[in-house]
Design an enzyme around this catalytic site. Structure first.
Site, short mmCIF file in Angstrom:
data_model
loop_
_atom_site.label_atom_id
_atom_site.label_comp_id
_atom_site.label_asym_id
_atom_site.label_seq_id
_atom_site.Cartn_x
_atom_site.Cartn_y
_atom_site.Cartn_z
N HIS A 1 62.09 45.07 47.27
CA HIS A 1 61.46 44.41 46.12
C HIS A 1 60.18 43.66 46.49
CE1 HIS A 1 64.71 45.51 43.54
NE2 HIS A 1 65.60 44.76 44.15
N ASP B 1 69.41 52.31 45.98
CA ASP B 1 69.87 51.00 45.52
C ASP B 1 69.93 51.01 43.99
OD1 ASP B 1 69.80 47.88 46.74
OD2 ASP B 1 69.21 48.02 44.63
N HIS C 1 68.98 48.79 41.94
CA HIS C 1 67.78 48.21 41.36
C HIS C 1 66.55 49.01 41.79
CE1 HIS C 1 70.67 44.79 41.66
NE2 HIS C 1 70.21 44.55 40.44
N ASP D 1 74.84 48.79 45.90
CA ASP D 1 75.20 48.03 44.71
C ASP D 1 75.34 48.90 43.46
OD1 ASP D 1 72.49 48.42 45.07
OD2 ASP D 1 71.91 46.34 44.68
#
Length: 311
Positions: free
Chosen positions: A125, A162, A164, A246
């Site tokens: 990120h 992931d 996200h 996740d």
């Protein structure tokens, strides 16, 4: 003989990046991953500290200086609502980047078949000059740039599974025509980026949004029909994985419904493509995963498939 092995790259500094009580990105994450991998008998390497020149491959000097200046001598301080610094955070982040760089060196040098970097904080990120989402520096993107610029590879692909969107990696590789970035991620979900229309400056970005509730069967169809053909067409010289776990059905921060066998399948298929196009050269670096038991089990499944691919 080392070429037929999987190497685990880690460092105890990853345990010194301390976040406030109740924060999902906590020391226990790395502890659970290392405990889960212990029975696998992996060859281990110590993650070195990344240099400033390594960071400068993706981040400007003033950003690096700003993060370093904010590291506290005690306690923990926020960079935003999610991203924190403690006295050990600087070295932990440098070990994460340095570990991924070391993995690239080992894999491209033929010293190991593939490598998994069990480090934290995560990195996908972190944008060019913005820390966010628990991340300080763009680990996977820096590793890709190192492979291209320092190791002389012609093409590198980064696949981020992931839950996200890997907005930071996308930002850092947006203008890099030698890199192909793929992100599958739940949408809608934080950070709100990752639409299919975000394609990079050279059509080198592929975003694959997945609706909440998407299970492993649906994920497999999407990867088989859309992602794998693009990856084969790009034919990278190295495959880097942003390995977030996740998307697991038990994860508290999202609502995809993958299980350990889905991570196992995805790893197996990605390794098979790497075997076809780049001699099996794969570097994987830990991103998210916030249910501790699911994280440990999924990371183990992932690394077991890396080991199988290395044989």
């Amino acid at each position: 003989m080392l070429r037929s092995m999987t190497t685990l790259i880690t460092h105890a500094d990853g345990l010194t990046h301390v976040t406030p009580d109740g924060h999902p990105e906590r020391v226990a994450r790395l502890e659970h991953v290392l405990h889960a991998l212990e029975p696998l008998g992996l060859r281990r390497e110590t993650a070195p500290l990344a240099t400033e020149d390594d960071l400068l491959r993706c981040h400007p000097q003033d950003y690096i200086d700003r993060i370093r200046a904010k590291v506290p001598s005690k306690g923990a301080v926020p960079l935003d609502a999610d991203t924190w610094l403690s006295p050990g955070s600087w070295n932990a982040a440098l070990r994460a980047v340095g570990g991924a760089i070391r993995a690239v060196d080992l894999v491209t040098g033929g010293e190991t078949a593939n490598a998994f970097c069990a480090t934290r904080p995560p990195g996908h990120h972190a944008e060019t000059a913005t820390p966010m989402g628990f991340c300080l520096f763009g680990t996977a993107a820096i590793a890709a740039r190192h492979a291209l610029d320092a190791k002389g590879l012609a093409r590198v692909a980064v696949v981020d599974f992931d839950v996200h969107h890997g907005n930071g990696t996308q930002d850092l590789l947006w203008n890099e025509k030698r890199a192909f970035f793929v992100s599958s991620h739940q949408s809608p979900l934080w950070p709100g980026t990752g639409a299919p229309a975000e394609r990079g400056a050279h059509d080198n970005v592929m975003n694959v949004p997945l609706a909440p509730g998407t299970d492993g069967g649906a994920m497999r169809k999407v990867y088989e029909s859309r992602v794998f053909p693009r990856l084969r067409d790009f034919a990278p010289d190295l495959l880097i994985l942003s390995a977030g776990f996740d998307a697991h059905v038990e994860d508290p921060l999202a609502s995809l419904e993958w299980e350990e066998d889905d991570f196992r399948w995805l790893t197996r298929e990605l390794c098979a493509i790497a075997a076809e196009v780049c001699g099996g050269r794969v570097v994987s670096t830990l991103e998210g995963g916030y249910d501790l038991e699911a994280l440990g089990a999924s990371a183990r499944a992932h690394v077991e498939e890396l080991q199988e691919a290395a044989r």
